[in-house]
Design an enzyme around this catalytic site. Structure first.
Site, PDB file in Angstrom:
ATOM      1  N   ASP A 163      73.285  31.126  65.870  1.00 48.66           N
ATOM      2  CA  ASP A 163      73.591  31.801  64.614  1.00 48.66           C
ATOM      3  C   ASP A 163      72.463  32.797  64.342  1.00 48.66           C
ATOM      4  O   ASP A 163      71.447  32.827  65.039  1.00 48.66           O
ATOM      5  CB  ASP A 163      73.743  30.762  63.479  1.00 48.66           C
ATOM      6  CG  ASP A 163      74.548  31.322  62.320  1.00 48.66           C
ATOM      7  OD1 ASP A 163      75.114  30.535  61.554  1.00 48.66           O
ATOM      8  OD2 ASP A 163      74.643  32.564  62.197  1.00 48.66           O
TER       9      ASP A 163
HETATM   10  C1  GLC Z   1      75.751  34.103  59.395  1.00 47.34           C
HETATM   11  C2  GLC Z   1      76.625  32.876  59.384  1.00 47.34           C
HETATM   12  C3  GLC Z   1      77.594  32.803  60.522  1.00 47.34           C
HETATM   13  C4  GLC Z   1      77.997  34.193  60.960  1.00 47.34           C
HETATM   14  C5  GLC Z   1      76.763  34.885  61.501  1.00 47.34           C
HETATM   15  C6  GLC Z   1      77.072  36.324  61.917  1.00 47.34           C
HETATM   16  O1  GLC Z   1      74.454  33.793  58.971  1.00 47.34           O
HETATM   17  O2  GLC Z   1      75.978  31.619  59.304  1.00 47.34           O
HETATM   18  O3  GLC Z   1      78.721  32.044  60.060  1.00 47.34           O
HETATM   19  O4  GLC Z   1      78.987  34.117  61.970  1.00 47.34           O
HETATM   20  O5  GLC Z   1      75.695  34.905  60.564  1.00 47.34           O
HETATM   21  O6  GLC Z   1      77.433  37.074  60.795  1.00 47.34           O
END
Ligand code: GLC
Length: 719
Positions: free
Chosen positions: A264
């Site tokens: 993430d």
């Molecule tokens: C965010 C979220 C995740 C998302 C990622 C990309 O912090 O936790 O769900 O897919 O970043 O945007």
């Protein structure tokens, strides 16, 4: 299928080029106004050569923009390996359907699949190749803001909805120009954040993890999702992206997942913040050792991986394995043949009538009628209608994580009603804001004034779409601001008050439940939300959604959920009267305000019988359960038939009930249907106190209905 020889391609790549494939940067690095630079990424010193080796991009504006980025990339990349474009397409791209929590309440996986494919069509036309969805985090605590993105508190429902999304986004072939590859998230148990505070610690037993938190991720993997995203939280002491038990033992070894794992946002760097890695080098080594193939935006792999390999702390074979997974995904997407994945500039599918129809149907099917004293549906010949409240004339109803969706595309309740009631005198008033920062009551009087002589009032309350989603946890889940004062004022002058609720989480609607003549839960319903609400109010559509999550009476009851255990001292009465020395609260009963699975209809569904074809089964038998329902009304409708299991005695405590099957059926006025459910021994299995997944001989009951509104309950025995 592409003929590119990945093995030969890999063999001639340099170590730096391999590592570049394992890095994802936001679009801003590739010259876009769309990305965002946060944290360590702000110091990247990437030159054109460095950029030419990067493997994937998150974000990006539209087809033209992504084509330009791809063209520039391929012109500079020695290996001519196309970028993958990824983005969060959670509940629509430009045409927005209801938030996933609402969609779960439709209890209609086929509709969920249809919506996901509609979103895939729009997003792929605009040049996105993969979506960071489905999000299937199991959630029992309404304080957690990301409950809006989830499928609620039931593992079976989340599994079915997650599976439907994978199928809808991917269809049969992710190289198809109208498909998106998917990434199930957030692995694992992100929804178990302590106290409902986002990113907080998760400490749960392996038994609970396996029985409730993991099944939906597994269902998505079994449905063919191409990617997994570990969650930000630490699970039992280790952040997921560095948690070998999760990422190796369960995901790779037990489940045999061979697809790509992507961190993430900055989660690998955050291993240092969690305090389990001294520096980026240790963080990168830890994540790679947990088979994280792509690092999103942070720079552990970029800064340290080459040295780790050259110093023999990490084998290049491990890097090769990750790079091969990434190349295989690009090959499956057909990017080596078509790096644009069939994107179409200025596509006319965005917000097209067909997509709006799908979004509207989704809003209709996910709305939940919670109370109705008979006032609904309203007569279409109504003369004077007052529409009041912060969501009366609001287009801010698309919900969190709405990709390229825009408020201005959304139909408000007021506009929906005006479109359907051309001859009705409709007045509207704001009444108050839905804001924790705006206690002003000066507009309530004006709202009251237009309600006094109205034949009916549509009172539109809720929480702003910005109050749920990532990092939007709340300690108070009542209606924000002075909405309860507005409710009191309006209902004191007009008892014909129908309440619509717009929200991204369960709310403590105790006052509203006492005062309103009817309550229609609309969630954040997306582009067509206001029109759907109007159609439901006027009986042009019949509400058929059920709650995918329990609504507490008080936030102090959180986490509160339907599949609780009975404890050694359950309450003796099913009311809210306090009893001594039982599992209860002195100042609030243990019952919720609204139950999981609850939802009314304009039809009257009579459950006539439930028949088991045998009352005992062996491990090899199948038990047939036939449920007969009749629509005893003059209104066509849909009903979600819910079948719950209770294991009366087992070697570990078992829930008082757990959803074991459900089916949504249509019943015309007067129509009778018999549904057959089939129960097998494997559906009776559970994780015992030793975490063995077993079934045990003994007595069970099956019930049809929901919560403490079961129509029939019958016993059977597993011998
Ligand atoms: C965010 C979220 C995740 C998302 C990622 C990309 O912090 O936790 O769900 O897919 O970043 O945007």
């Amino acid at each position: 299928m592409s003929s590119v020889d990945l093995k030969a391609l890999l063999e001639q790549m340099t170590l730096e080029e391999k590592i570049g494939q394992m890095i994802q940067l936001s679009a801003i690095f590739f010259d876009s106004a769309d990305g965002e630079l946060t944290g360590p990424a702000q110091e990247w010193d990437l030159d054109e050569h460095g950029l030419s080796m990067i493997g994937s991009c998150i974000g990006g504006l539209n087809a033209k923009h992504k084509r330009e980025i791809q063209d520039r990339h391929l012109a500079t990349d020695r290996n001519k390996i196309p970028l993958i474009f990824m983005r969060d397409i959670i509940h629509g791209y430009r045409t927005i359907y209801p938030i996933p929590l609402a969609m779960a309440g439709s209890f209609d996986p086929s509709l969920m699949e249809e919506c996901a494919h509609m979103a895939a069509r729009e997003a792929s036309h605009e040049g996105t190749h993969l979506t960071f969805a489905p999000m299937v985090d199991f959630v029992r605590d309404a304080r957690w803001g990301r409950v809006a993105e989830s499928c609620g508190e039931d593992a079976l429902l989340a599994s079915k909805m997650g599976e439907a999304q994978v199928k809808g986004f991917q269809k049969d072939d992710i190289s198809s120009p109208e498909s998106l590859a998917t990434c199930v998230k957030h692995f694992a148990a992100y929804g178990g954040a302590e106290a409902g505070r986002d990113y907080n610690t998760v400490e749960i037993s392996e038994r609970l993890l396996r029985s409730r938190y993991l099944p939906a991720y597994k269902a998505c993997i079994d449905a063919g999702t191409t990617m997994v995203m570990p969650s930000f939280n630490n699970l039992n002491g280790l952040p997921s992206v560095g948690n070998k038990f999760l990422m190796k033992k369960i995901l790779r070894d037990e489940w045999g997942f061979e697809g790509v794992v992507i961190s993430d946002w900055e989660a690998i760097y955050e291993l240092c913040v969690h305090g389990v890695a001294r520096d980026l080098s240790e963080a990168g080594e830890m994540a790679l050792d947990c088979s994280c193939d792509i690092e999103m935006v942070s720079r552990a792999y970029y800064d340290t991986l080459a040295d780790l390999v050259r110093s023999k702390r990490v084998s290049e074979d491990i890097v090769d394995r990750s790079v091969m997974r990434i190349l295989e995904l690009k090959k499956r997407l057909g990017l080596f043949e078509d790096p644009y994945h069939g994107s179409i500039e200025n596509s006319d599918v965005l917000l097209c009538p067909e997509h709006k129809e799908i979004a509207e149907r989704a809003a209709l099917e996910s709305a939940v009628l919670l109370r109705n004293n008979g006032i609904l549906p309203l007569n279409k010949n109504i003369k004077r209608l007052a529409v009041v409240g912060p969501f009366a004339n609001s287009q801010a109803i698309k919900g969190t994580w709405a990709a390229m969706g825009e408020n201005k595309d959304c139909i408000s309740v007021l506009d929906g009603l005006k479109a359907l009631l051309p001859h009705t005198e409709i007045k509207w008033a704001l009444g108050c804001e839905a804001s924790i920062d705006d206690p002003s009551k000066d507009k309530i009087a004006q709202a009251v004034e237009i309600c006094e002589n109205a034949d009916a009032v549509i009172l539109c309350v809720g929480e702003p779409q910005g109050y749920s989603g990532e990092a939007q946890s709340r300690v108070d889940i009542s209606l924000p601001g002075v909405q309860d004062e507005l409710i009191d004022a309006v209902t004191s002058v007009n008892s014909n008050t129908v309440a619509l609720v717009f929200n991204g989480r369960p709310l403590t609607l105790v006052n509203l439940e006492k005062k309103a003549a009817a309550i229609l839960e609309m969630w954040h319903p997306g582009t067509q939300g206001g029109l759907a609400a109007a159609k439901l109010i006027l009986g042009m559509a019949n509400p058929c959604g059920k709650l995918p999550m329990t609504f507490p009476k008080h936030v102090g009851q959180c986490p509160i959920y339907y599949d609780r255990t009975r404890t050694g001292r359950p309450k003796k009465n099913s009311d809210d009267k306090h009893e001594i020395c039982v599992s209860d609260y002195l100042d609030c009963g243990d019952l919720p305000l609204f139950f999981f699975g609850e939802g009314l209809s304009y039809s009257n569904f009579v459950y006539e019988s439930m028949v088991l074809d045998k009352n005992e089964i062996t491990k090899d038998d199948t038990l047939k359960v036939s449920v007969t329902i009749r629509n005893d009304s003059d209104t066509n409708g849909k009903e979600v038939v819910q079948l719950y299991l209770c294991d009366l005695v087992a070697s570990a405590v078992r829930p008082v009930q757990e959803l074991i099957a459900f089916e949504k059926i249509s019943l015309a006025a007067g129509e009778r249907k018999t549904l057959d459910f089939f129960i097998r021994e494997d559906m009776l299995r559970f994780y015992d106190s030793e975490c063995r997944y077993i079934s045990e001989p003994g007595d069970f009951t099956l019930s049809v209905g929901y919560a403490d509104h079961m129509r029939f309950t019958q016993k059977f025995t597993l011998i």
